[in-house]
Every structure is written in C-alpha cells, then in structure tokens.
Design a protein around this motif. Structure first.
Motif, short mmCIF file in Angstrom:
data_model
loop_
_atom_site.label_atom_id
_atom_site.label_comp_id
_atom_site.label_asym_id
_atom_site.label_seq_id
_atom_site.Cartn_x
_atom_site.Cartn_y
_atom_site.Cartn_z
N ASN A 89 -71.10 75.45 -59.91
CA ASN A 89 -69.69 75.59 -60.23
C ASN A 89 -69.01 76.61 -59.33
O ASN A 89 -68.20 77.40 -59.77
CB ASN A 89 -69.59 76.02 -61.71
CG ASN A 89 -68.20 75.96 -62.24
OD1 ASN A 89 -67.37 75.20 -61.77
ND2 ASN A 89 -67.92 76.79 -63.21
N GLY B 285 -64.61 78.25 -59.55
CA GLY B 285 -65.19 77.59 -60.70
C GLY B 285 -64.16 76.92 -61.58
O GLY B 285 -62.96 76.95 -61.33
N TYR C 155 -62.39 73.83 -69.98
CA TYR C 155 -62.25 75.27 -69.74
C TYR C 155 -60.79 75.57 -69.47
O TYR C 155 -60.16 74.93 -68.63
CB TYR C 155 -63.10 75.70 -68.55
CG TYR C 155 -63.05 77.18 -68.33
CD1 TYR C 155 -62.23 77.73 -67.36
CD2 TYR C 155 -63.80 78.03 -69.12
CE1 TYR C 155 -62.17 79.09 -67.17
CE2 TYR C 155 -63.74 79.39 -68.94
CZ TYR C 155 -62.93 79.91 -67.97
OH TYR C 155 -62.86 81.26 -67.80
N ILE D 103 -68.53 81.99 -66.67
CA ILE D 103 -67.81 81.06 -65.81
C ILE D 103 -66.79 81.85 -65.00
O ILE D 103 -66.09 82.69 -65.53
CB ILE D 103 -67.06 79.99 -66.65
CG1 ILE D 103 -68.00 79.30 -67.64
CG2 ILE D 103 -66.35 78.99 -65.78
CD1 ILE D 103 -69.09 78.49 -67.02
#
Length: 186
Positions: A81, A86, A91, A109
C-alpha cells in the motif's frame, strides 16, 4: 460516483477467494487488487491535487479442529500500500499538510508520521504509504451448542513506523494485540 465532499471518485476492485475443507482441516486464501480514484492519503506535493490510491494484498488462513469442540487457527495477511501515501477500500483518512494529519496510527495505514512532511511535502518518503503484514494465532472452544469462547493474539508489522504507542507517544513498526470473546447464539 462522487464522495461526501462532491469529489469524483471511482473504485475498481478485483478479489479472488478460494477455500478447501477436508475433515478437521480448513484452508482459505484471498488475493485482492484495488484502485480508488482521488482517494490516496497523500495529495500531490506540488499542486495539492488528489491522487489515486492503489493496493494489492494476500491473505491466508489455516484451521484445525483438534477435537470436535476445540479449534486452532493461523492467519497471515500482507498489503502492499505504498503508492501516493497509501489508501484502502473504505479508508476515509486523508493527509492534510496544514494540520499534519499523516496516517491512521491505529491501523498502520499511511505516511511515516515521524517525518516532517508539513514543512516539506516534496520529500520522497512523504509520498509512500506503509506496507503492512499481520500474523494472527487463535483458538476457539465450543462450550455448548449456544456458547463459544474465543481468544486471538495478533502481531502487526509495517515497513514504516506507523503504529502509535499510546503510553510513550512514540511510533513503532510493530503492534501486538490480544482479544477474547464469548459468542452466544440463540
């Protein structure tokens, strides 16, 4: 389609799942590739324009029933990612250089939050998201037909220090969790 802010956004997702169950053994696997238009965490460092998020991932699970009531499970996950800081399906995080919101430090993340991307967002590392992996070990016990006790231990790793240690306020490349639950069905 347009997101909640009226930004044009298209999602392309391809997933393939497979499983095999034979007697006391279960094996499962998944491959996923995705791209989400205008949904990357880090915007273009020069223009500030939204960029596309793209990722690919692999998951595998193996389970064995040691007895009809006791089962052990091992699961491994990997997500690549790194592109544009990312971004993943569902998300909603977004890097804002004015406020310093760099990543999701709970899920690992996003961009390395230890970098000073607010002062100079053109640093190459400020445009790379974290690649993540996780290993989970679990066990379940069927107490009776309506009650199951479960426990799991998970180790998360990332190539960037994206996990926040709430006690020290520092970031690390790994995270550990233990969970337990009781499932009651009726």
């Amino acid at each position: 389609f347009a997101d909640a802010n009226g930004v044009d956004s298209a999602l392309h997702l391809f997933e393939a799942d497979a499983y095999f169950i034979r007697g006391d053994w279960t094996a499962q696997g998944q491959v996923s590739v995705g791209k989400h238009k205008n949904a990357a965490i880090a915007p273009d460092p020069v223009s500030g324009a939204l960029r596309d998020a793209s990722w690919w991932g692999l998951s595998g699970l193996a389970a064995h029933k040691f007895t009809p009531r006791i089962e052990g499970t091992v699961r491994a996950d990997y997500i690549n990612n790194k592109k544009n800081g990312g971004g993943l399906l569902g998300y909603t995080g977004y890097w804002d250089p004015l406020t310093g919101g760099l990543s999701d430090n709970r899920n690992g993340i996003g961009v390395d939050p230890t970098l000073d991307c607010v002062t100079d967002p053109t640093i190459a590392e400020c445009n790379k998201g974290a690649n993540r992996m996780a290993l989970t070990l679990g066990a379940s016990w069927l107490f009776n037909l309506s009650t199951t006790f479960k426990a799991a231990y998970r180790i998360d790793r990332a190539n960037l220090p994206v996990f926040l240690d709430v006690k020290s306020g520092t970031f690390s490349k790994s995270n550990q969790m233990f969970g337990a639950s009781v499932l009651v069905s009726f």
